[in-house]
Write an enzyme that holds these catalytic residues in place. Structure first.
Site, PDB file in Angstrom:
ATOM      1  N   CYS A 167      16.682  16.892  16.682  1.00 24.18           N
ATOM      2  CA  CYS A 167      16.537  15.862  17.624  1.00 24.18           C
ATOM      3  C   CYS A 167      14.927  15.928  18.126  1.00 24.18           C
ATOM      4  CB  CYS A 167      17.234  16.183  18.960  1.00 24.18           C
ATOM      5  SG  CYS A 167      17.222  14.521  19.827  1.00 24.18           S
ATOM      6  N   CYS A 208      17.956   8.768  17.970  1.00 24.93           N
ATOM      7  CA  CYS A 208      17.426   9.617  19.153  1.00 24.93           C
ATOM      8  C   CYS A 208      17.360   8.664  20.234  1.00 24.93           C
ATOM      9  CB  CYS A 208      16.073   9.929  18.625  1.00 24.93           C
ATOM     10  SG  CYS A 208      15.456  11.191  19.756  1.00 24.93           S
TER      11      CYS A 208
END
Ligand code: FAD
Length: 415
Positions: free
Chosen positions: A165, A345
């Site tokens: 991430c 994301c």
């Protein structure tokens, strides 16, 4: 194969996001397979929730469940640590347990957070204002520090790529800044974002919206700054600063709060094994997710070298692809499934609004929703709702149970 090693139709290494989802998807296709999941951990975490734990939105406990309770019916969970791979003999090696044999192997042990790579960091994590949303036990400390800080310097760091991430380091930054803005403390609190990489975010289309928040929060943005050491008691962080010409110098910066994202690498058992590439990651074909040299080995999740964004969102799309291709290899399905590199994301730029970055291989934008509903490159309230409510629900009730909502695999030979 060593005749003494018990033989399973499928072994899955790692019962994290990718492993449980793959087992569930596989057993939906072929319910009577002998599927063995191996993991040393008794607890399973919804890691995307830790950003919101660090911002006081989620409770810590809501991101954790017993691993055993998530194992799909028909699969067996073995508590154990895989220490090595023996692909020539179709076996995996285990710490203090006999090897196990497989017909098909799925490798998804995630990645290793390399806290020890930063000098002095481990000794001070959780104390002296040093925190990280990358650990379950520390995310509440981020919120505690954010609330307590009335004035001073808050540093947020990001290591070199690849990391899981890639937006999470700046999500922590924006949510803390938004709290200080709402409490009229911006200015008295000065935030700095020290990023080892040469740009704010890897996909250019999202940078303008993020840059506006950097300005709104008066963040001192410093690129090519890599954290190398932390002195907790002295509250001082040291960075290696490089320029475009490759010149390097060291710089010490004082802090009152330090949010660290550690460097990340392939897990020990994988690095240096016959399955790894030169950098240590599992060496797979980026579309079939099959190992490049061993046809009965597949991989997904953070451990692979496919070049997608290392996210749950990617694993959600990869798991049905791997499940389908494993079922084909065992004669239970037809046609090869293909992964397009999708990852996502949700960039939490403020409490209540998110820029939902969704992209495939090559940084190509891959929105799940029509533009009129959700303009992905701009912050929206709907994307916040998805992050806070929709996606956790989809994770626990859809992905981990083999429901392939928004993730049905595309077959390579379909039009
Ligand atoms: C702070 C933070 C924020 C994030 N935000 C988002 C987000 O907003 N959206 C998003 O999509 N993703 C997000 N992610 C990333 C996401 O959580 C990971 O990409 C995802 O969990 C990867 O799944 P995985 O199964 O590959 O690894 P994991 O879920 O980490 O699971 C790996 C499993 O393998 C096991 N294992 C390790 N070594 C061995 C071994 N030797 N033998 C057997 N088992 C082993 C581990 O115990 C673990 O259970 C975030 C992550 C963090 C930390």
């Amino acid at each position: 194969m060593n005749p003494s090693a018990p033989l399973h139709d499928v072994i899955i290494v790692g019962a994290g996001a990718a492993g449980i989802a793959t087992a569930a998807s596989l057993l939906k296709r072929a319910p009577n397979l002998d599927v063995l999941l191996i993991d040393p951990a008794t607890e399973h975490f919804y890691q995307p929730g830790w950003t919101l734990v660090g911002a006081g939105v989620f409770s810590q406990a809501s991101t954790r469940r017993e691993t055993a309770a998530l194992v799909p019916a028909g699969a067996t969970l073995l508590r154990g640590t895989v220490t090595g791979f023996d692909p020539e003999h179709n076996r995996i090696l285990l710490a203090e347990q006999a090897p196990r044999g497989y017909r098909q192997l799925v490798v998804c042990p995630g990645l290793k957070l390399d806290w020890a790579a930063i000098d002095g960091l481990e000794a001070t994590l959780g104390r002296h204002g040093v925190t990280s949303n990358y650990r379950y036990d520390l995310a509440p400390y981020t919120w505690e520090l954010t609330r307590a800080l009335q004035h001073g310097r808050a540093l947020f760091t990001q290591p070199g790529m690849p990391i899981k991430c890639a937006g999470a380091p700046q999500k922590a930054l924006y949510l803390a800044c938004d709290h200080w803005r709402r409490h009229d403390r911006l200015g008295a609190v000065q935030a700095e974002f020290l990023n080892a990489n040469p740009s704010l975010f890897g996909v250019a289309a999202y940078v303008p919206a993020l840059q506006r928040y950097i300005e709104r929060y008066q963040v001192d943005l410093r690129l090519r700054h890599r954290l190398v050491a932390v002195d907790g008691p002295a509250q001082e962080a040291t960075f290696e600063v490089s320029d475009a010409q490759g010149n390097v110098r060291h710089e010490a910066r004082p802090f009152d709060m330090l949010h660290v994202v550690p460097p990340q690498c392939a897990p020990d058992a994988l690095r240096g094994s016959a399955l790894a590439d030169a950098a240590g990651w599992l060496d797979v074909d980026p579309h079939s997710l099959r190992h490049r040299r061993f046809a009965n080995i597949h991989g997904l999740g953070d451990a692979i070298n496919a070049g997608n964004a290392k996210t749950v969102a990617a694993a959600r799309k990869q798991a049905p692809v791997v499940a389908h291709n494993v079922a084909v290899a065992l004669g239970r399905a037809q046609g090869q499934a293909r992964y397009d590199g999708y990852g996502a994301c949700p960039l939490t730029v403020e409490r209540g609004r998110i820029v939902l970055a969704e992209f495939a291989y090559g940084g190509q934008l891959a929105p799940s929703f029509p533009q009129w509903l959700l303009k992905g490159t701009e912050p929206t309230r709907l994307a916040w709702w998805l992050k806070a409510h929709g996606l956790p629900w989809l994770y626990w009730n859809g992905m981990l149970r083999g429901h392939e909502w928004l993730a049905r695999p595309v077959l390579a030979d379909s039009p």
